[in-house]
Design a protein around this motif. Sequence first.
Motif, short mmCIF file in Angstrom:
data_model
loop_
_atom_site.label_atom_id
_atom_site.label_comp_id
_atom_site.label_asym_id
_atom_site.label_seq_id
_atom_site.Cartn_x
_atom_site.Cartn_y
_atom_site.Cartn_z
N TRP A 150 -11.91 0.19 -11.28
CA TRP A 150 -10.73 0.11 -10.41
C TRP A 150 -10.92 1.03 -9.21
O TRP A 150 -10.53 0.70 -8.10
CB TRP A 150 -9.48 0.50 -11.22
N GLY A 151 -11.47 2.21 -9.44
CA GLY A 151 -11.86 3.06 -8.33
C GLY A 151 -10.87 4.09 -7.88
O GLY A 151 -11.13 4.85 -6.95
N ARG A 152 -9.71 4.18 -8.53
CA ARG A 152 -8.72 5.17 -8.10
C ARG A 152 -9.19 6.56 -8.52
O ARG A 152 -9.54 6.78 -9.69
CB ARG A 152 -7.35 4.85 -8.70
N GLN A 153 -9.15 7.51 -7.62
CA GLN A 153 -9.66 8.85 -7.86
C GLN A 153 -8.60 9.89 -7.50
O GLN A 153 -7.71 9.63 -6.69
CB GLN A 153 -10.94 9.08 -7.02
N PRO A 154 -8.71 11.11 -8.08
CA PRO A 154 -9.67 11.50 -9.11
C PRO A 154 -9.29 10.94 -10.48
O PRO A 154 -8.13 10.64 -10.74
CB PRO A 154 -9.59 13.03 -9.09
N THR B 234 -6.59 -3.39 -19.33
CA THR B 234 -5.91 -2.21 -18.76
C THR B 234 -6.14 -2.12 -17.25
O THR B 234 -5.19 -1.95 -16.47
CB THR B 234 -6.42 -0.93 -19.44
N GLY B 235 -7.39 -2.25 -16.82
CA GLY B 235 -7.69 -2.17 -15.40
C GLY B 235 -7.05 -3.29 -14.62
O GLY B 235 -6.47 -3.07 -13.54
N ALA B 236 -7.13 -4.51 -15.14
CA ALA B 236 -6.54 -5.66 -14.45
C ALA B 236 -5.03 -5.51 -14.34
O ALA B 236 -4.43 -5.85 -13.31
CB ALA B 236 -6.90 -6.94 -15.21
N ALA B 237 -4.39 -5.00 -15.40
CA ALA B 237 -2.94 -4.83 -15.38
C ALA B 237 -2.53 -3.81 -14.32
O ALA B 237 -1.54 -4.01 -13.60
CB ALA B 237 -2.45 -4.40 -16.75
N LEU B 238 -3.27 -2.74 -14.19
CA LEU B 238 -2.95 -1.74 -13.17
C LEU B 238 -3.15 -2.30 -11.77
O LEU B 238 -2.35 -2.04 -10.86
CB LEU B 238 -3.81 -0.50 -13.38
N ALA C 192 1.94 5.28 -18.22
CA ALA C 192 3.06 5.91 -17.53
C ALA C 192 2.59 6.15 -16.09
O ALA C 192 1.67 6.93 -15.86
CB ALA C 192 3.46 7.21 -18.19
N VAL C 193 3.20 5.44 -15.15
CA VAL C 193 2.81 5.53 -13.74
C VAL C 193 3.99 6.16 -13.01
O VAL C 193 5.07 5.56 -12.91
CB VAL C 193 2.48 4.13 -13.17
N VAL C 194 3.81 7.40 -12.50
CA VAL C 194 4.97 8.21 -12.15
C VAL C 194 4.80 8.96 -10.82
O VAL C 194 3.69 9.14 -10.32
CB VAL C 194 5.24 9.25 -13.27
N GLN C 195 5.94 9.41 -10.30
CA GLN C 195 5.99 10.34 -9.19
C GLN C 195 7.37 10.97 -9.17
O GLN C 195 8.30 10.49 -9.82
CB GLN C 195 5.71 9.65 -7.85
N ALA C 196 7.51 12.09 -8.45
CA ALA C 196 8.82 12.72 -8.31
C ALA C 196 9.79 11.75 -7.65
O ALA C 196 9.40 10.92 -6.82
CB ALA C 196 8.70 14.01 -7.50
N GLY C 197 11.07 11.85 -8.03
CA GLY C 197 12.05 10.90 -7.53
C GLY C 197 13.31 11.56 -7.03
O GLY C 197 13.45 12.79 -7.06
#
Length: 951
Positions: A934-938, A826-830, A757-762
């Motif tokens: 992938w390196g996305r933090q935190p 999973t990482g490649a898909a993201l 689930a990849v989300v943000q306020a909309g």
Amino acid sequence: MPFKLLVVAAACLSLGSLGLSPAWAADSPAGAGAVISAEGRLAVKHEKIRLANGFEVILVEDHRLPLVAFNLWVHAGPRNEAPGQTGFAHLFEHLLFAGTKHIPRGAADQIVEAIGGTDANGSTNFDRTNYFFTLPANQLETGLWLKADMLGYMLDKVDAVALANQQDVVRNERRQSVENRPYGIVEEAVYQALFPEGHPYRATVIGSHADIQSIKLDDVKAFSRTYYRPNNATLVLAGDFNPAEAKKLVQKYFGTLKAGAPVPEAKAAQPVISAERRVRVTDRVELPRLNLAWHTPAMFQAGDADLDVASHILGGGKASRLHKKLVYEGQLAQTVQVGQESLSLGSVFGIEVVARAGKSLDEIEGLVDTELAALAKTPPSEAELQRALASIETQLLSRMEKVGSLADLLNHYNQMAGDPDFVGKDLARYRAVTPASVQAAVAKYLAKNSRVVVQAMPGEKVLAAEVATPPMPTGKQPALSKAEQAQLNAAEPWRMKQPKAGKALALSLPEGKRFTLPNGLAVVHVAKPGLPLVSASLVLRAGQLSNPAEQPGLASFTAAMLQEGTTTRSAGDVADEIANLGAVLTTTSGSESTSLELSSLKSKFKQGLTLLADLALNPAFSEAEIQRKQAERLGALAQQREQAPAVAGMLAAQAVYGAGHPLAANALGDEAAIRATNAAALRQFWRQQYRPDQAALVIAGDVSEAEVRSLAQSLFGAWQGDASVAASKPQALPPVRSSAARVILVDKPAAPQTALAVVQAGPRAADPAAAAIKVMNTALGGSFTSRINHELREVKGYTYGIYSNFSMGREVGMFGIRGSVRTDVTGAALKDMFAEIKSMRAKPMNAEELSRARNAQLLSLPGMLDTNRVVAATFAGFWSLGLPDSYVANLPAQFAAVTSASAYQAVKTHVDDAKLIVVAVGDSAKVLPQLQSWGRQPLELRDASGQLIKP
């Protein structure tokens, strides 16, 4: 493709019970395909023709809406598979979408979306494979061009790359629908216990990883030459067309296709079980489950209809015997489902019971046996029989409401009974059912010594050995041999060009007429004459946003209690009355609203709406019923924890809305809140939130404005609500405290897929750019051909499907991308997903992509509003969002006005890859290294409730 086979259930009805009269006939104003014949029986007016090559076409002229349904059946399914090729028929279904001689791979889906197609898909069950879509009526020729190329010219282009890609997709579908779904492997175990090795039903429709991966290109070509020929296929056209024109076009597009050899008859003896077979399966579930299954007569054979009726008596809703015994009285079970799965080579009767936590499957099985023994010894009551028939009656008429499902119904009858107009004879089967024949069928077929018993218990999920996913083939694919070329259909260059559309259609959308009662209740009437069906939706602006901070889940608890009794009806009375009406009545609560929805035959609608009004205006909130509902909701919480997508969604809401916001909590509440809920809390919420000035009643269907006004006034006119509550100020809404971008990982050991689930306020629904946002989202991730789904599914084979959407509410909104991907990618898909987002933000769409995405929204509007239930729910939803009365009428102009610039501004404003929060629920041991790389933090590790896990 649904894993569990859905079988058409048709029942025998008297014309009186249908609420039909001679006025509802072939010359009715609606021009409906369903008619009453001169003999006084329900029938479908149609014409069946057969081309010289054996291709069958069934024409159903129906001018209710400017739509045409195209429903192609190929008479092949798992029953036609060779040993060692389980899942082949379903894999072939996928391959038929992979491109043809005249239509490049992926183009067919783009064309269907661009011309306003709806309900576009395919499915496979044990006995057949179907391919369907519904198009605007002026696209008749384009629809026939597409279907003919699928059937006649796929072999010209299918290659090892297409095969490998769809093998990946189908294996992802298996992971998603079987291996990563609670009880998925249990259902498979039932069939493996019922059927011996070599029987075509043993492996279920999806097949095994090993067999799916073992399929070779030569196997595909041989299967196509045998089964995908015009003499083994039937097309039903249902909708708004001229039959004479349709016949000419059918001959043009299908008439020159080569017939194949006679298709081998599918044969398999129905197994005989002479001693009970018991199987125990462990799965990563919290609640145990019991499955009982028997072999029963094949579809349309003696006993089949009787067992259909028996399944309703035993498990057809809250009024059924097993629900009352196990769920309501004993409180031993969470859910009960019973069904007769009618198949061509022998049917399966199944009982499925999910136990409450701590309850014994052995005790449940004993009570089920007691009920079966009682029904085998003593006939059901006449009231039980009529209740079952009433339910099936409504189901059948509802299938005839939508041109797509009407077309599928005729194709079903055509293949399984040899007569597309079998509905009258089918009804006669049910008319012949008696209490005594139900008793006899149960006694004959549902004995203990002839069944399979599968007990599913919490524990480790045991899967077959991993089958490696080979790398995608590369290099130039070999040309067809001369022998293969000779078997192809003749080259006809004119097929290279997509046909022109017919005369442009004026968009015909349902119009609602609104008036307001003196008490403030808004009433919307949407006339839809034709079939004698009516739907209603009473919507209240009372949802999760209205929950007190200390009582999460209160809105949905209140809604759930509405069917558990009123001041004049007990919970049992409510269940019995709904069943007696053959109606569907639901009460649900969402983020911002609560809805009570009713669908019924016109003749039963007044009674149904009277019941709905009583539920909304006079709930009892009995302490005994509250205790039952508490146990049920605690069980539902346990079931949620088993489902990776549900866990991902809950943590996504927590991350977007922030601590303290009502939408950050589970809609069910937590265990403490559920246990603490009492009658006083429920009644207070109901008094505060269930008010006529904050509600709307929408009625759609074959009912006049005068009838609507009379019903609304008589049933809801005296509803006043609490004056002191109405005068008070509404609760202030906490601000959205969306956290910064981060990655959240929840461990689900040994999971074959990762739920994302990849989300943000909309934005909110009233955003002036709403149309541009929806068009942009269609291109980004909102459709099958969207950039994200195309890349991750069709190009990479990482997923069965992954989509984006904007949930735009009255007060708040959210953007999200959701789907499941193979664990090891999973990482490649993201990375690929974020690359598509950045590409979308880098520059505006070109004219072709914009046109396709815009038309997918604009031209599909009539097809998206084609049933009473959908129309009622849609108008109710728009009202609850605070949108104006003219909103539906203005939709075409809003979508037509979207430009490349406005769509680009929408993505730049509302989808920011730098702010997106990623929630992943999967096998941490395998997924965590990929996310770290992938390196996305935190990067945070949390449990299924959202609590932070310290390293």
